[in-house]
Design a protein around this motif. Structure first.
Motif, PDB file in Angstrom:
ATOM      1  N   PHE A  22     158.263 -37.999  31.040  1.00  0.00           N
ATOM      2  CA  PHE A  22     157.478 -36.916  30.481  1.00  0.00           C
ATOM      3  C   PHE A  22     156.543 -37.507  29.432  1.00  0.00           C
ATOM      4  CE2 PHE A  22     161.675 -35.395  31.671  1.00  0.00           C
ATOM      5  CZ  PHE A  22     161.395 -34.313  32.477  1.00  0.00           C
ATOM      6  N   GLY A  23     155.260 -37.200  29.543  1.00  0.00           N
ATOM      7  CA  GLY A  23     154.284 -37.716  28.600  1.00  0.00           C
ATOM      8  C   GLY A  23     152.879 -37.290  28.992  1.00  0.00           C
ATOM      9  N   ASP A  24     151.892 -38.030  28.485  1.00  0.00           N
ATOM     10  CA  ASP A  24     150.491 -37.724  28.755  1.00  0.00           C
ATOM     11  C   ASP A  24     150.084 -38.319  30.101  1.00  0.00           C
ATOM     12  OD1 ASP A  24     147.909 -36.877  28.535  1.00  0.00           O
ATOM     13  OD2 ASP A  24     147.287 -38.451  27.133  1.00  0.00           O
ATOM     14  N   ILE A  25     150.670 -37.793  31.153  1.00  0.00           N
ATOM     15  CA  ILE A  25     150.373 -38.240  32.509  1.00  0.00           C
ATOM     16  C   ILE A  25     150.136 -37.015  33.376  1.00  0.00           C
ATOM     17  CG2 ILE A  25     151.541 -40.481  32.454  1.00  0.00           C
ATOM     18  CD1 ILE A  25     154.039 -39.162  33.507  1.00  0.00           C
ATOM     19  N   GLN A  26     149.358 -37.205  34.423  1.00  0.00           N
ATOM     20  CA  GLN A  26     149.004 -36.105  35.304  1.00  0.00           C
ATOM     21  C   GLN A  26     149.171 -36.530  36.753  1.00  0.00           C
ATOM     22  OE1 GLN A  26     145.036 -34.870  34.358  1.00  0.00           O
ATOM     23  NE2 GLN A  26     145.554 -34.161  32.291  1.00  0.00           N
ATOM     24  N   GLU A  27     149.304 -35.542  37.609  1.00  0.00           N
ATOM     25  CA  GLU A  27     149.434 -35.814  39.034  1.00  0.00           C
ATOM     26  C   GLU A  27     148.151 -36.468  39.538  1.00  0.00           C
ATOM     27  OE1 GLU A  27     151.188 -33.556  42.992  1.00  0.00           O
ATOM     28  OE2 GLU A  27     150.621 -32.418  41.203  1.00  0.00           O
ATOM     29  N   GLY A  28     148.300 -37.548  40.282  1.00  0.00           N
ATOM     30  CA  GLY A  28     147.159 -38.301  40.775  1.00  0.00           C
ATOM     31  C   GLY A  28     146.866 -39.563  39.987  1.00  0.00           C
ATOM     32  N   ASP A  29     147.487 -39.734  38.820  1.00  0.00           N
ATOM     33  CA  ASP A  29     147.288 -40.972  38.062  1.00  0.00           C
ATOM     34  C   ASP A  29     147.844 -42.156  38.845  1.00  0.00           C
ATOM     35  OD1 ASP A  29     146.127 -39.582  36.043  1.00  0.00           O
ATOM     36  OD2 ASP A  29     147.883 -39.554  34.726  1.00  0.00           O
ATOM     37  N   VAL A  30     147.211 -43.307  38.672  1.00  0.00           N
ATOM     38  CA  VAL A  30     147.652 -44.540  39.329  1.00  0.00           C
ATOM     39  C   VAL A  30     148.436 -45.358  38.314  1.00  0.00           C
ATOM     40  CG1 VAL A  30     146.933 -46.642  40.505  1.00  0.00           C
ATOM     41  CG2 VAL A  30     145.679 -44.519  40.882  1.00  0.00           C
ATOM     42  N   LEU A  31     149.704 -45.623  38.647  1.00  0.00           N
ATOM     43  CA  LEU A  31     150.585 -46.379  37.762  1.00  0.00           C
ATOM     44  C   LEU A  31     150.985 -47.693  38.416  1.00  0.00           C
ATOM     45  CD1 LEU A  31     153.020 -43.560  36.520  1.00  0.00           C
ATOM     46  CD2 LEU A  31     150.809 -44.236  35.576  1.00  0.00           C
ATOM     47  N   ILE A  32     151.302 -48.664  37.581  1.00  0.00           N
ATOM     48  CA  ILE A  32     151.791 -49.951  38.074  1.00  0.00           C
ATOM     49  C   ILE A  32     153.273 -49.801  38.408  1.00  0.00           C
ATOM     50  CG2 ILE A  32     152.184 -52.365  37.480  1.00  0.00           C
ATOM     51  CD1 ILE A  32     149.734 -52.272  35.737  1.00  0.00           C
ATOM     52  N   LYS A  33     153.659 -50.301  39.575  1.00  0.00           N
ATOM     53  CA  LYS A  33     155.027 -50.096  40.046  1.00  0.00           C
ATOM     54  C   LYS A  33     156.031 -50.968  39.311  1.00  0.00           C
ATOM     55  CE  LYS A  33     157.762 -49.675  44.264  1.00  0.00           C
ATOM     56  NZ  LYS A  33     157.767 -49.748  45.733  1.00  0.00           N
ATOM     57  N   THR A  34     155.684 -52.222  39.070  1.00  0.00           N
ATOM     58  CA  THR A  34     156.583 -53.134  38.367  1.00  0.00           C
ATOM     59  C   THR A  34     155.876 -53.613  37.105  1.00  0.00           C
ATOM     60  OG1 THR A  34     157.582 -53.825  40.451  1.00  0.00           O
ATOM     61  CG2 THR A  34     157.978 -55.228  38.520  1.00  0.00           C
ATOM     62  N   VAL A  35     156.403 -53.236  35.949  1.00  0.00           N
ATOM     63  CA  VAL A  35     155.721 -53.532  34.694  1.00  0.00           C
ATOM     64  C   VAL A  35     156.509 -54.546  33.882  1.00  0.00           C
ATOM     65  CG1 VAL A  35     154.630 -51.266  34.602  1.00  0.00           C
ATOM     66  CG2 VAL A  35     156.856 -51.592  33.535  1.00  0.00           C
ATOM     67  N   THR A  36     155.769 -55.343  33.117  1.00  0.00           N
ATOM     68  CA  THR A  36     156.324 -56.284  32.156  1.00  0.00           C
ATOM     69  C   THR A  36     155.437 -56.285  30.920  1.00  0.00           C
ATOM     70  OG1 THR A  36     155.069 -58.171  33.025  1.00  0.00           O
ATOM     71  CG2 THR A  36     157.245 -57.745  34.013  1.00  0.00           C
ATOM     72  N   GLU A  37     155.935 -56.861  29.857  1.00  0.00           N
ATOM     73  CA  GLU A  37     155.147 -56.918  28.629  1.00  0.00           C
ATOM     74  C   GLU A  37     153.982 -57.909  28.747  1.00  0.00           C
ATOM     75  OE1 GLU A  37     157.274 -57.328  25.015  1.00  0.00           O
ATOM     76  OE2 GLU A  37     158.853 -55.934  25.578  1.00  0.00           O
ATOM     77  N   GLU A  38     153.974 -58.723  29.812  1.00  0.00           N
ATOM     78  CA  GLU A  38     152.861 -59.637  30.014  1.00  0.00           C
ATOM     79  C   GLU A  38     151.580 -58.893  30.384  1.00  0.00           C
ATOM     80  OE1 GLU A  38     154.049 -62.467  32.890  1.00  0.00           O
ATOM     81  OE2 GLU A  38     155.614 -63.369  31.636  1.00  0.00           O
ATOM     82  N   ILE A  39     151.727 -57.690  30.913  1.00  0.00           N
ATOM     83  CA  ILE A  39     150.548 -56.855  31.205  1.00  0.00           C
ATOM     84  C   ILE A  39     150.168 -56.158  29.915  1.00  0.00           C
ATOM     85  CG2 ILE A  39     149.590 -55.049  32.674  1.00  0.00           C
ATOM     86  CD1 ILE A  39     151.780 -55.617  34.695  1.00  0.00           C
ATOM     87  N   ARG A  40     149.233 -56.728  29.202  1.00  0.00           N
ATOM     88  CA  ARG A  40     148.872 -56.200  27.894  1.00  0.00           C
ATOM     89  C   ARG A  40     148.032 -54.923  28.011  1.00  0.00           C
ATOM     90  NH1 ARG A  40     152.492 -57.380  25.233  1.00  0.00           N
ATOM     91  NH2 ARG A  40     151.268 -56.714  23.407  1.00  0.00           N
TER      92      ARG A  40
END
Length: 375
Positions: free
Chosen positions: A344-362
């Motif tokens: 739950f947050g500032d996200i909406q349907e249709g947003d593109v998210l990264i599937k596998t995240v790490t802190e290296e992705i600044r």
């Protein structure tokens, strides 16, 4: 000799020079091959955010207790005369379990019966006297009004004494009935703490332990403390499944029968009870059960793979792609399944998210190669 030395030195220098040339050429060839090999392109997997219903379960420990269980104590001071039940005995409602004896109660009962008969005789006499005076008073001048009033008062006094004697006799009779311990409901005797001849009573030595413990095993209660975060998922008539250690390959089902409606101040959890039919006696009171509580969402929510949630020292984030750049979005998590979790947050349907995240992705870093996959 000098010529021989010169010739040997010349040969040595020639061989070293040839070796160096070969090494240099091989290294040059390797560098050329490396330059010719194409660089591997690594793509970032992304997915399109969509609402969906997250169906999952949590496992909570629970306890099986008897639907009815009671400790039976002695009401009056007495001695155990005879036992009619022992541990493991199945009894019916009203069945006698033990009989006691108390000679003083028998003596009290005999005395109360004598006093009762005496009061009955006095009342009959005073009543007959008043009835005669009342009949005689119908003839004018035969009986004074004072004598009639005295006779009526005597009759009422004797009646009150008679009722008092009857009450005293009933009290002693009730105490005598307490000398028989009977089953208040059908069940099985799970504990016995007395033997024939033992002294029992409401106080003093021998009263600290119950005579019998009676439990109803045909129906059990499954008691579960549901954590505060999951109380909204459990309602009356909700179905749950549970297992016990003694029968690991068998799954039992039950439905929620009672909810406490408030949280325990120590556990911050709501007590829930499920009725469990146990006619085959496979389950025993006191068993610990592992209860699977379904967490079915009534409304669709944003559920993302667990790998898409970044737990960093600064907080919990998902990484959204905006104009080919990574954007860290702070979120809160809800229920989870094996591979997904609610966010739950500032996200909406249709947003593109990264599937596998790490802190290296600044945050605000450029994301060039994207590969859209299913959520």
């Amino acid at each position: 000799m000098k010529n021989i030395r010169n010739i040997a030195l010349a040969l040595l220098l020639a061989s070293v020079s040839a070796t160096l040339q070969n090494c240099g050429s091989s290294k040059a060839n390797e560098e050329k091959e490396e330059k010719k090999a194409p660089a591997e392109v690594i793509s970032t997997e992304t997915f399109t955010l969509q609402k969906q219903q997250l169906n999952s379960t949590i496992k909570i420990p629970g306890e099986l207790i008897a639907y009815q269980q009671v400790d039976l104590y002695a009401k009056v001071s007495s001695f155990v005369k005879k036992l009619y039940a022992d541990v493991g005995t199945e009894v019916k409602q009203g069945q006698i379990l033990a009989s006691m004896e108390a000679p003083e109660i028998s003596a009290q009962l005999s005395g109360s019966e004598s006093r009762l008969r005496s009061q009955e005789a006095l009342y009959q006499a005073s009543k007959a006297n008043y009835d005669r005076l009342l009949e005689t008073s119908k003839t004018p001048g035969t009986v004074s009004q004072n004598d009639l009033d005295v006779a009526l008062a005597k009759q009422k006094s004797d009646l009150a004494q008679l009722e008092s004697a009857r009450s005293a006799s009933r009290e002693i009779t009730d105490n005598r009935n307490y000398l028989e311990i009977r089953a208040p409901f059908s069940g099985i005797i799970t504990a016995r703490n007395i033997s024939t001849g033992a002294y029992v009573g409401p106080s003093g030595k021998g009263s600290e332990f119950p005579l019998f413990t009676l439990a109803d095993q045909r129906k059990l209660r499954l008691v579960v403390s549901v954590p505060e975060a999951y109380t909204s998922h459990l309602k009356n008539k909700s179905q749950v499944e549970f297992t016990v250690r003694s029968l690991p390959n068998q799954t039992f089902s039950a439905s929620v029968s009672r909810l406490a409606g408030a949280l325990d101040v120590r556990l911050r959890a709501q007590r829930a009870e499920m009725d469990v039919s146990n006619t085959d006696r496979k389950l025993l009171p006191g068993m610990i059960a592992e209860v699977s509580v379904p967490l079915n969402s009534d409304t669709p929510t944003f559920a993302v793979p667990k790998s898409a949630v970044l737990n960093s020292p600064q907080g919990i984030y998902v990484i959204k792609i905006v104009d080919q750049k990574a954007q860290w979005v702070p979120v809160k998590t809800g229920s989870s399944s094996d591979d997904k979790t609610e966010v739950f947050g500032d996200i909406q349907e249709g947003d593109v998210l990264i599937k596998t995240v790490t802190e290296e992705i600044r945050d605000q870093s450029e994301i060039k190669n994207q590969k859209l996959v299913s959520n």
